[in-house]
Design a protein around this motif. Structure first.
Motif, PDB file in Angstrom:
ATOM      1  N   LEU A   1      32.322  54.500  36.540  1.00  0.00           N
ATOM      2  CA  LEU A   1      33.404  54.088  37.432  1.00  0.00           C
ATOM      3  C   LEU A   1      33.338  52.594  37.712  1.00  0.00           C
ATOM      4  O   LEU A   1      34.358  51.894  37.670  1.00  0.00           O
ATOM      5  N   GLU A   2      32.125  52.080  37.983  1.00  0.00           N
ATOM      6  CA  GLU A   2      31.981  50.652  38.232  1.00  0.00           C
ATOM      7  C   GLU A   2      32.336  49.836  36.999  1.00  0.00           C
ATOM      8  O   GLU A   2      32.925  48.759  37.100  1.00  0.00           O
ATOM      9  N   SER A   3      32.013  50.367  35.822  1.00  0.00           N
ATOM     10  CA  SER A   3      32.360  49.670  34.592  1.00  0.00           C
ATOM     11  C   SER A   3      33.874  49.615  34.400  1.00  0.00           C
ATOM     12  O   SER A   3      34.421  48.583  33.992  1.00  0.00           O
ATOM     13  N   LEU A   4      34.547  50.711  34.716  1.00  0.00           N
ATOM     14  CA  LEU A   4      36.006  50.731  34.621  1.00  0.00           C
ATOM     15  C   LEU A   4      36.627  49.680  35.527  1.00  0.00           C
ATOM     16  O   LEU A   4      37.566  48.970  35.151  1.00  0.00           O
ATOM     17  N   VAL A   5      36.084  49.567  36.743  1.00  0.00           N
ATOM     18  CA  VAL A   5      36.612  48.582  37.689  1.00  0.00           C
ATOM     19  C   VAL A   5      36.359  47.170  37.186  1.00  0.00           C
ATOM     20  O   VAL A   5      37.255  46.318  37.199  1.00  0.00           O
ATOM     21  N   ARG A   6      35.135  46.911  36.713  1.00  0.00           N
ATOM     22  CA  ARG A   6      34.819  45.566  36.234  1.00  0.00           C
ATOM     23  C   ARG A   6      35.707  45.166  35.061  1.00  0.00           C
ATOM     24  O   ARG A   6      36.241  44.060  35.003  1.00  0.00           O
ATOM     25  N   GLU A   7      35.863  46.072  34.102  1.00  0.00           N
ATOM     26  CA  GLU A   7      36.581  45.734  32.883  1.00  0.00           C
ATOM     27  C   GLU A   7      38.095  45.735  33.048  1.00  0.00           C
ATOM     28  O   GLU A   7      38.794  44.994  32.359  1.00  0.00           O
ATOM     29  N   SER A   8      38.600  46.571  33.959  1.00  0.00           N
ATOM     30  CA  SER A   8      40.054  46.701  34.102  1.00  0.00           C
ATOM     31  C   SER A   8      40.632  45.895  35.249  1.00  0.00           C
ATOM     32  O   SER A   8      41.802  45.550  35.236  1.00  0.00           O
ATOM     33  N   VAL A   9      39.830  45.622  36.262  1.00  0.00           N
ATOM     34  CA  VAL A   9      40.341  44.942  37.460  1.00  0.00           C
ATOM     35  C   VAL A   9      39.749  43.557  37.613  1.00  0.00           C
ATOM     36  O   VAL A   9      40.468  42.568  37.750  1.00  0.00           O
ATOM     37  N   VAL A  10      38.415  43.473  37.594  1.00  0.00           N
ATOM     38  CA  VAL A  10      37.774  42.185  37.827  1.00  0.00           C
ATOM     39  C   VAL A  10      38.097  41.207  36.708  1.00  0.00           C
ATOM     40  O   VAL A  10      38.504  40.073  36.937  1.00  0.00           O
ATOM     41  N   ARG A  11      37.914  41.656  35.457  1.00  0.00           N
ATOM     42  CA  ARG A  11      38.199  40.790  34.322  1.00  0.00           C
ATOM     43  C   ARG A  11      39.699  40.792  34.046  1.00  0.00           C
ATOM     44  O   ARG A  11      40.292  41.816  33.768  1.00  0.00           O
ATOM     45  N   GLU A  12      40.312  39.635  34.146  1.00  0.00           N
ATOM     46  CA  GLU A  12      41.756  39.551  33.968  1.00  0.00           C
ATOM     47  C   GLU A  12      42.139  39.862  32.533  1.00  0.00           C
ATOM     48  O   GLU A  12      41.438  39.525  31.586  1.00  0.00           O
ATOM     49  N   SER A  13      43.299  40.532  32.387  1.00  0.00           N
ATOM     50  CA  SER A  13      43.830  40.789  31.058  1.00  0.00           C
ATOM     51  C   SER A  13      44.423  39.506  30.497  1.00  0.00           C
ATOM     52  O   SER A  13      44.639  38.544  31.233  1.00  0.00           O
ATOM     53  N   PRO A  14      44.687  39.447  29.171  1.00  0.00           N
ATOM     54  CA  PRO A  14      45.218  38.219  28.576  1.00  0.00           C
ATOM     55  C   PRO A  14      46.472  37.704  29.247  1.00  0.00           C
ATOM     56  O   PRO A  14      46.667  36.495  29.345  1.00  0.00           O
ATOM     57  N   ASP A  15      47.338  38.618  29.732  1.00  0.00           N
ATOM     58  CA  ASP A  15      48.573  38.157  30.375  1.00  0.00           C
ATOM     59  C   ASP A  15      48.462  38.136  31.887  1.00  0.00           C
ATOM     60  O   ASP A  15      49.444  37.900  32.590  1.00  0.00           O
ATOM     61  N   GLY A  16      47.278  38.445  32.396  1.00  0.00           N
ATOM     62  CA  GLY A  16      47.047  38.312  33.829  1.00  0.00           C
ATOM     63  C   GLY A  16      47.614  39.418  34.679  1.00  0.00           C
ATOM     64  O   GLY A  16      47.657  39.300  35.897  1.00  0.00           O
ATOM     65  N   ASP A  17      48.066  40.543  34.060  1.00  0.00           N
ATOM     66  CA  ASP A  17      48.664  41.583  34.893  1.00  0.00           C
ATOM     67  C   ASP A  17      48.085  42.958  34.585  1.00  0.00           C
ATOM     68  O   ASP A  17      48.742  43.968  34.745  1.00  0.00           O
ATOM     69  N   GLY A  18      46.843  43.005  34.143  1.00  0.00           N
ATOM     70  CA  GLY A  18      46.217  44.288  33.884  1.00  0.00           C
ATOM     71  C   GLY A  18      45.723  44.918  35.169  1.00  0.00           C
ATOM     72  O   GLY A  18      45.629  44.270  36.214  1.00  0.00           O
ATOM     73  N   GLY A  19      45.381  46.194  35.100  1.00  0.00           N
ATOM     74  CA  GLY A  19      44.883  46.872  36.279  1.00  0.00           C
ATOM     75  C   GLY A  19      44.405  48.269  35.932  1.00  0.00           C
ATOM     76  O   GLY A  19      44.485  48.721  34.792  1.00  0.00           O
ATOM     77  N   LEU A  20      43.883  48.946  36.926  1.00  0.00           N
ATOM     78  CA  LEU A  20      43.351  50.287  36.764  1.00  0.00           C
ATOM     79  C   LEU A  20      44.043  51.209  37.756  1.00  0.00           C
ATOM     80  O   LEU A  20      44.099  50.919  38.956  1.00  0.00           O
ATOM     81  N   LEU A  21      44.570  52.322  37.264  1.00  0.00           N
ATOM     82  CA  LEU A  21      45.240  53.305  38.108  1.00  0.00           C
ATOM     83  C   LEU A  21      44.455  54.603  38.028  1.00  0.00           C
ATOM     84  O   LEU A  21      44.447  55.280  36.998  1.00  0.00           O
TER      85      LEU A  21
END
Length: 364
Positions: A308-328
């Motif tokens: 779960l922490e890895s999902l948060v780090r990779e999907s939320v903390v680290r910005e996506s290339p276009d800056g609008d990624g996230g985790l639902l």
């Protein structure tokens, strides 16, 4: 152009809560590619999605049908709507909203109507087939008030593409789902309900599910109505009219080609329709059982703390290339008592322990 609030949203919560949450059961996950090898040509009848309970009941030899006969006898699915309403007497939306905010969520998406057609608000649109097929309590309104009081954005999901209370044919494949989009008076009914949700609750995120039953012109007018009512609002990538695909599936060999395309699209994590501002891939990072409360969820259904922490780090903390990624993340409350199960609250608490880091980032 996506609204600026979305680029800062990061973590969101998706709440799947329907009358199917009362029986709350689904079979273990079997990869779709393995189902035909086991002699099952209708994989959606064996889907590990508890919210698809009513559809699975239409396959007499499905695991859900066997479970239902053993547990509930001949009780019809529609009877679970009464149980769901009874449980709402003890529902506390404020507790949920505070827990979601503490977990670090910036927005919450509530399924206002799933494929069974049951509405979580007392809709003004009269249902021609099931009287009072909705909550007596304004769940959507109370939920909206609670999450906004905690400073969260509100999203509403609506099943425009399917409504089993209008078309109850068994759905075994993706092509069956396209064919099952209701006709007749349903497009007008769905349009009236979607406009009602927009007018009453002004959702920051409008999440249509699967497809839109009306014409391209009607879908465009609905989109324009929403953007006028909620200028900062975001629409997902599933507000596309189904009619062209339905006509195409009548051609020889089209159903097999559609199945192949569907599998490739899911593997790439893409949505099924044109993007109006937000791509919403489903199961892009994690597959398995989901979509509704399953009291017999198999091991591995819920992520461990490190995952779960890895999902948060990779999907939320680290910005996506276009800056609008996230985790639902999906949350699936129980139907019999309107509560979130302990194993799900535990994971929300784990998220709450992630403390803010530099520049607003979250890190363990």
């Amino acid at each position: 152009m996506v609204a600026s609030w979305w680029s800062r949203a990061g973590l969101g919560i998706f709440v799947h809560w329907t009358p199917a949450s009362v029986p709350g059961w689904a079979p273990p996950h079997v990869p779709a590619a393995e189902l035909p090898l086991a002699g099952r040509r209708s994989p959606l009848g064996w889907a590990p999605y508890a919210a698809w309970y009513e559809n699975a009941l239409r396959f007499p030899d499905s695991p859900v049908s066997a479970h239902h006969r053993a547990t509930h006898g001949t009780r019809p699915y529609a009877a679970f709507g009464g149980d769901f309403n009874d449980a709402l007497e003890s529902w506390d939306p404020t507790e949920w909203a505070r827990g979601f905010r503490a977990a670090g969520a910036r927005y919450v998406v509530l399924v206002a109507k799933h494929h069974d057609g049951f509405c979580l608000w007392p809709s003004e649109a009269a249902h021609p087939h099931r009287a009072r097929w909705h909550t007596a309590r304004d769940v959507v309104g109370e939920f909206a008030e609670a999450v906004r009081a905690e400073g969260l954005r509100l999203g509403l999901s609506y099943s425009g593409g399917l409504d089993w209370s209008f078309d109850d044919r068994p759905i075994g494949t993706g092509a069956d789902a396209v064919a099952a989009v209701p006709r007749g008076g349903y497009p007008a009914y769905a349009g009236a309900q979607m406009r009602e949700l927009i007018r009453r609750y002004r959702p920051d995120l409008l999440w249509n599910d699967l497809a839109w039953p009306g014409s391209p012109t009607e879908a465009q007018r609905l989109l324009e109505y929403y953007r006028f009512a909620v200028p900062h609002g975001i629409v997902n990538d599933q507000l596309s009219p189904y009619a062209p695909m339905r006509r195409a599936l009548r051609l020889p060999g089209a159903r097999a080609l559609y199945g192949s395309w569907e599998r490739r699209t899911a593997a790439r994590g893409e949505g099924p329709g044109p993007c109006h501002g937000l791509r919403t891939p489903e199961h892009a990072r994690r597959t398995g059982s989901a979509l509704g409360y399953n009291r017999d969820a198999p091991p591995g259904t819920y992520p461990g703390r490190e995952e779960l922490e890895s999902l948060v780090r990779e999907s939320v903390v680290r910005e996506s290339p276009d800056g609008d990624g996230g985790l639902l993340l999906d949350v699936a409350p129980r139907g019999e008592d309107a509560t979130i199960p302990a194993e799900q609250w535990l994971r929300l608490r784990w998220l709450a322990e992630l403390t803010p880091g530099p520049a607003g980032e979250r890190s363990p």
